[in-house]
Design an enzyme around this catalytic site. Structure first.
Site, PDB file in Angstrom:
ATOM      1  N   ASP A  11       0.954  -1.050   0.147  1.00 11.83           N
ATOM      2  CA  ASP A  11       0.108  -0.064  -0.090  1.00 11.83           C
ATOM      3  C   ASP A  11       1.078   1.082   0.005  1.00 11.83           C
ATOM      4  OD1 ASP A  11      -1.994   1.938   0.286  1.00 11.83           O
ATOM      5  OD2 ASP A  11      -2.132   1.850   2.513  1.00 11.83           O
ATOM      6  N   GLU A  71      -1.494  -1.577  -4.493  1.00 14.28           N
ATOM      7  CA  GLU A  71      -2.564  -0.739  -4.518  1.00 14.28           C
ATOM      8  C   GLU A  71      -2.625   0.320  -5.554  1.00 14.28           C
ATOM      9  OE1 GLU A  71      -5.167   1.945  -1.513  1.00 14.28           O
ATOM     10  OE2 GLU A  71      -5.179  -0.282  -0.763  1.00 14.28           O
ATOM     11  N   ASP A 144      -2.297   0.699   7.559  1.00 13.08           N
ATOM     12  CA  ASP A 144      -1.579   0.946   6.136  1.00 13.08           C
ATOM     13  C   ASP A 144      -0.987  -0.480   5.984  1.00 13.08           C
ATOM     14  OD1 ASP A 144      -1.747   3.902   5.317  1.00 13.08           O
ATOM     15  OD2 ASP A 144      -1.453   3.863   7.448  1.00 13.08           O
TER      16      ASP A 144
END
Length: 184
Positions: A11, A71, A144
């Site tokens: 991420d 992502e 996260d």
């Protein structure tokens, strides 16, 4: 013979880069690691990008992932935030490409849908589902890292399906798939 592979999920972010690793043995997931790279104490944006690149290379050299799931940045109202996210994602992708690890991008909604069945799920819902799926004892304070882990799990669920998002196997493939954008 057992089929094994390791998936690194990322991420990307310029304040916190979350990541998670899973090992797939035959068709079962095993949790390996979940962590984050904290970047908020650095003010120089280029130092942050350098650290993202170095940490991603370090993860690749340590765990030898067979694939990276990342992502994709989403378009929000703040264009500057999106540009920063895109740079962070690009640097993480460059690290993977430099080690010739195949990369697949997933939209946040697709990741949430794969994990929870709801493309609009909250970070907390995604984290709780991962905790249940992978039997995690505790969840981190910052989510996260669970978002990075979610990208890896999403990739596991989407493996073998025809459409998994944008995928790159190296610099040559990346350039070929993106040359139309460059030639404008």
């Amino acid at each position: 013979m057992k089929e094994e592979r390791i998936i690194l999920g990322i991420d990307p972010g310029t304040t916190i880069m979350g990541f998670g690793l899973i090992k797939v043995v035959d068709k079962k997931m095993e949790f390996l690691q979940l962590n984050e790279l904290l970047l908020s104490k650095y003010t120089d944006p280029y130092i942050k990008l350098k650290l993202i690149f170095e940490r991603t290379v370090e993860l690749i050299d340590t765990f030898h992932p067979d694939e990276i799931a990342i992502e994709a940045p989403f378009f929000g109202k703040n264009v500057q935030s999106m540009l920063k996210l895109g740079r962070a994602q690009g640097v993480a992708m460059a690290a993977g490409l430099s080690r010739e690890v195949p990369i697949t991008e997933y939209l946040p909604k697709k990741i949430k849908m794969a994990i929870t069945g709801n493309g609009n799920a909250s970070k907390e819902q995604v984290a709780k589902m991962l905790q249940s799926l992978l039997k995690l004892k505790t969840l981190p304070k910052n989510l996260d890292s669970t978002d990075g882990l979610a990208a890896a799990v999403c990739h596991f669920y989407n493996s073998g399906k025809i459409e998994t998002g944008k995928s790159y196997t190296g610099w040559e493939a990346f350039v070929k798939q993106n040359e139309k954008r460059v030639k404008k």
